[in-house]
Every structure is written in structure tokens, then in C-alpha cells.
Design a protein around this motif. Structure first.
Motif, short mmCIF file in Angstrom:
data_model
loop_
_atom_site.label_atom_id
_atom_site.label_comp_id
_atom_site.label_asym_id
_atom_site.label_seq_id
_atom_site.Cartn_x
_atom_site.Cartn_y
_atom_site.Cartn_z
N VAL A 60 -3.29 -55.37 -21.02
CA VAL A 60 -2.57 -56.16 -22.05
C VAL A 60 -3.30 -57.47 -22.30
O VAL A 60 -3.43 -57.91 -23.45
CB VAL A 60 -1.10 -56.40 -21.64
CG1 VAL A 60 -0.44 -57.43 -22.55
CG2 VAL A 60 -0.33 -55.09 -21.65
N THR B 9 3.93 -58.30 -22.18
CA THR B 9 3.54 -58.81 -23.51
C THR B 9 2.62 -60.01 -23.33
O THR B 9 2.76 -60.78 -22.38
CB THR B 9 4.77 -59.24 -24.34
OG1 THR B 9 5.49 -60.24 -23.62
CG2 THR B 9 5.70 -58.07 -24.62
N PRO C 258 1.10 -55.19 -26.46
CA PRO C 258 2.17 -55.09 -25.45
C PRO C 258 2.31 -53.67 -24.89
O PRO C 258 1.91 -52.70 -25.54
CB PRO C 258 3.43 -55.50 -26.21
CG PRO C 258 3.05 -55.72 -27.62
CD PRO C 258 1.58 -55.52 -27.77
N LYS C 259 2.89 -53.58 -23.72
CA LYS C 259 3.11 -52.29 -23.08
C LYS C 259 4.54 -52.27 -22.55
O LYS C 259 5.02 -53.24 -22.00
CB LYS C 259 2.12 -52.07 -21.95
CG LYS C 259 2.35 -50.74 -21.25
CD LYS C 259 1.21 -50.39 -20.34
CE LYS C 259 1.50 -49.01 -19.77
NZ LYS C 259 0.35 -48.22 -19.62
#
Length: 191
Positions: free
Chosen positions: A163, A187, A169-170
């Protein structure tokens, strides 16, 4: 008895007296001339001293004017600094209020949140985080990978770096050791 002097003696006495008077007059005239020279020299020295004093007085007056101008400039700068200081104090008060508002919001939401810097060191965390990560206040500034958690998730460091590199984001569902489920969102920190 009648004394009759000889005219030659009388003339010599008059002449001797006249010569003595002439010498005295010459001495007095010489002394007067010397006094006149001394007086003239003293006058010239006084005039020179007066000119020097007048010049010094003008220089002092000029210096005094410069000092007055500098004093006025310093007073103006001081007033500006007081204004800037008052504005800064007002902004600091505003920032304190905003910081307190955000802190209260984060605490009230009871969402576990950890803020990391670019080196993945802990900058701040919410109280709800301590149920998932074993964190205390003295952990601020330490790397997140040095912390233990209750998560059954071994790709945290890898995903954090991803990230950070991509700024994408993840979001992933994770479980804790107590079998609680959470949605983990990573994020990028934007300013």
C-alpha cells in the motif's frame, strides 16, 4: 650756597633718563605685541574648538535622529510581532480544539486504528486498537513489525509495504485467535 651744574652733566642726566624711558617703552611695546599674538592665537584656537564642537554637535544630532528612527522601527517590528504572536496563539488554540475533536471522534467510534509513518513506525493509535494489538503509549515511534497481535494474519508487513508503494488501499477480512472477525483496511495517509 648756590650750585650751578654744568650743562653737560644736566644733558647727560636727561639723556640717561630718556634712554631708560625709551627702553621701558620698547619693553612694554614688545610685551604688548607678544600679548596681542597670544590673544590672536587663543582666539584662533577657540574658533577651531568652536567649529569642532559644532561639528561634533551636528554628528551627535544626526546619530540621535538615526537612533530615534531605529527606535521607531523596532517599535513597529515589536507591534508586528505581537500581532503575529496573537494570531499564532489563536491558531494554536484552534488546532488544540480540532485535535481534541478528532481524538474524541476516534475514541467514540471505537474503531481500532493505527497511524504509521513512512518507515512503518507507530505514530498514534486509538484505545480500541489494544484489543487486537498489544500496544502501550511507549510503543509510539517503534516499528509495527515489532508488535505482537491477536490476528491470524501473517501478511501484514507485506501488505503495508505494498500500500505504501502503490498508494492503493487494501481491505481484507481477518480473524483473531479468539475467533472474532474484523475487516482490516490499509489506506495511505494523505495530507
Amino acid at each position: 650756597k648756590i650750585d650751578i651744574e654744568q650743562p653737560e652733566k644736566l644733558a647727560k642726566t636727561k639723556q640717561s633718563s630718556s634712554t631708560s624711558s625709551s627702553k621701558r617703552v620698547a619693553e612694554l611695546e614688545q610685551e604688548l605685541a607678544l600679548n596681542k599674538e597670544n590673544l590672536q592665537s587663543t582666539r584662533e584656537e577657540m574658533e577651531t574648538s568652536n567649529e569642532e564642537l559644532q561639528s561634533s554637535n551636528e554628528e551627535l544630532q544626526s546619530t540621535n535622529e538615526e537612533l530615534e528612527t531605529s527606535r521607531e522601527e523596532l517599535q513597529s517590528i515589536n507591534e508586528e510581532l505581537m500581532t503575529v504572536n496573537a494570531e499564532q496563539t489563536a491558531k494554536n488554540d484552534e488546532l488544540d480544539k480540532t485535535s481534541n475533536d478528532l481524538l474524541n471522534l476516534l475514541n467514540a467510534t471505537e474503531i481500532a486504528t493505527i497511524f504509521l509513518d513512512m518507515n512503518l513506525n507507530i505514530r498514534r493509535f486509538t484505545p480500541a486498537t489494544t484489543t487486537i494489538f498489544n500496544l502501550i503509549e511507549s510503543d509510539i515511534g517503534r516499528p509495527i513489525q515489532h508488535m505482537t497481535s491477536n490476528l491470524l494474519y501473517d501478511k501484514l508487513n507485506e501488505d503495508l509495504n505494498k500500500v505504501l508503494d502503490t498508494l492503493n488501499p487494501k481491505s481484507i477480512e481477518v480473524q483473531t485467535r479468539e475467533a472474532n472477525s474484523y475487516v482490516l483496511r490499509i489506506t495511505p495517509y494523505r495530507t
